[in-house]
Design a protein around this motif. Structure first.
Motif, PDB file in Angstrom:
ATOM      1  N   MET A 169       5.196   5.374  -6.581  1.00  0.00           N
ATOM      2  CA  MET A 169       4.380   4.102  -5.117  1.00  0.00           C
ATOM      3  C   MET A 169       3.611   3.583  -3.937  1.00  0.00           C
ATOM      4  N   THR A 197       3.902  -4.189   1.434  1.00  0.00           N
ATOM      5  CA  THR A 197       3.637  -3.493   0.317  1.00  0.00           C
ATOM      6  C   THR A 197       5.005  -2.176  -0.150  1.00  0.00           C
ATOM      7  N   ASP A 201       7.374  -2.300  -3.089  1.00  0.00           N
ATOM      8  CA  ASP A 201       8.335  -0.999  -4.039  1.00  0.00           C
ATOM      9  C   ASP A 201       9.476  -0.461  -3.114  1.00  0.00           C
ATOM     10  N   THR A 204      11.366  -2.130  -5.544  1.00  0.00           N
ATOM     11  CA  THR A 204      11.336  -2.332  -6.911  1.00  0.00           C
ATOM     12  C   THR A 204      12.145  -0.777  -7.409  1.00  0.00           C
TER      13      THR A 204
END
Length: 440
Positions: A169, A197, A201, A204
């Motif tokens: 990512m 961001t 990430d 996740t």
């Protein structure tokens, strides 16, 4: 009883149906007054005074409305707490169901198009709402449970990750190797400075590591940098991205609150099952190791407080410069004082003290200090020690004993409002503009 013409204030009755109408009407009057003014960045002193008066009246009305109706509002938004809405979903649902309570989509879009100094500061209204929700033992616990569930993005990526063991990512590279989920922070250009961001990430990657049955232990380490000053060296984290904050791209909901209630809380406590019930533990947890090369600044140091084992290179250092920047360093004020004691916590948080890995006081943050060239071997040894079923059970119970969910919830409720006020403080706007201008 009605408010005077042109006046924003709402007159509340204590009855939800009537009060939501009153609040919506008051917000509409207030928005008309704001629309008659210049854009926030170019308002005259008189216009700024008028805007401040409107916001003060409306925020008082919102706080009074929530003081009377928070749990009923939350129950309506979540269908009696049968729906698990994440932070962004909850505030969006509130904007539709209760006009005037929080900013709507159009207002938020306008805010995101402006630099931080040019905003209407509508995130303060989100903070008033989320503070009220988190203050409620019923609604707040339900929201925390919702944020401990796996994200839709992670669920979508899980089948592929279980097959490949790889995911690249923008901010994090995730690799499963020998039962270890290795999360490498890889924002080479900005020394792993945190932004929206990075939070997305990281959550996740943490979700995938906790969901994948082939993963037994997790590790986070900074990757080699391309930044001229640190080219080729590993760096853990430079903290919050001040350029993004100055530009208005560090949102309260999507970054400042999500990182605390999302991946950081999952690192500490584990992942909640999407299908609660039954007799087994409701949280899926695994041991986590952090390896710190060069430095962990701000949010980087905050991260270390939720890991089970921390290894640092002898030339690394740690700091929490948020007070110098004008903001609150997340949950560090809660967690760091607990592990370091009040004196060291105040030196680091209030006075900006930098702690080097070789100092005795670094032991409140670090378990092992090794020479830089010995980091790889030390990491592998520690990962082997953490790989065990008894370790999993014991670290879960340590988390329960060290930090109760209700203590965390109460802290986050106040943090939401304090941080929202801080990111719009005149001193902060001046400081972050100067700090961001020095970052290359």
């Amino acid at each position: 009883m009605t408010a005077p013409a042109g006046h924003a204030a709402a007159v509340l009755t204590g009855e939800l149906r009537a009060d939501r109408v009153q609040l919506a009407a008051a917000a509409e009057r207030g928005e008309r007054r704001l629309a008659a003014l210049s854009e926030p960045a170019v308002r005259t002193p008189g216009e700024r005074t008028e805007a401040e008066a409107v916001h003060e009246e409306l925020r008082t009305a919102r706080a009074e409305f929530l003081a009377a109706h928070t749990e009923r509002v939350y129950d309506e938004l979540t269908a009696g707490r049968t729906r698990y809405l994440r932070l962004d979903e909850l505030v969006e649902a509130a904007s539709r169901a209760f006009p005037g309570l929080v900013p709507n989509a159009a207002q938020l879009a306008a805010e995101r198009s402006r630099p931080q100094a040019g905003k209407e500061a509508r995130e303060i209204d989100q903070a008033i709402f989320l503070r009220a929700v988190l203050r409620s033992p019923v609604a707040g616990r339900h929201l925390i449970d919702a944020m401990l569930r796996p994200t839709p993005r992670a669920m979508e990526l899980l089948p592929e990750f279980q097959v490949t063991g790889q995911l690249r990512m923008a901010a994090v590279h995730l690799e499963r190797r020998a039962g270890v989920a290795r999360l490498t922070l890889c924002r080479e250009d900005c020394l792993n400075a945190e932004d929206e961001t990075q939070v997305d990430d990281m959550e996740t990657a943490v979700d995938l590591a906790l969901l994948d049955p082939q993963v037994r232990v997790g590790m986070v380490r900074g990757g080699p940098m391309s930044h001229p000053r640190y080219r080729g060296r590993r760096v853990f984290s430079a903290g919050i991205n001040l350029k993004k904050l100055s530009a208005g791209d560090i949102p309260l909901v999507g970054f400042l609150l999500r990182r605390e209630l999302g991946y950081l809380h999952k690192l500490l406590r584990g992942l909640a099952s999407a299908e609660p019930g039954g007799w087994r533990p409701v949280l899926r947890t695994k041991p986590w190791l952090a390896a710190v090369d060069t430095f962990a600044i701000g949010g980087g140091t905050q991260m270390l407080l939720v890991f089970d084992h921390v290894i640092a290179a002898a030339d690394a250092y740690f700091s929490l410069p948020a007070a110098r920047e004008g903001i609150v360093p997340g949950v560090a004020n809660f967690r760091f004082a607990r592990v370091a004691g009040p004196r060291i916590a105040r030196q680091v948080i209030l006075a900006g003290r930098r702690i080097r890995a070789v100092e005795p006081d670094a032991r409140v943050l670090v378990d092992e200090v090794v020479e830089p060239e010995q980091m790889d071997a030390a990491v592998e040894r520690a990962l082997t020690r953490l790989d065990g079923e008894a370790v999993v059970a014991n670290r879960a119970m340590l988390a329960v004993g060290e930090e109760s969910v209700d203590e965390f919830r109460t802290y986050l409720a106040e943090f939401a409002l304090h941080q929202a006020l801080r990111i719009y403080g005149a001193d902060v706007l001046d400081k972050v503009d100067r700090f961001a201008g020095r970052v290359t």
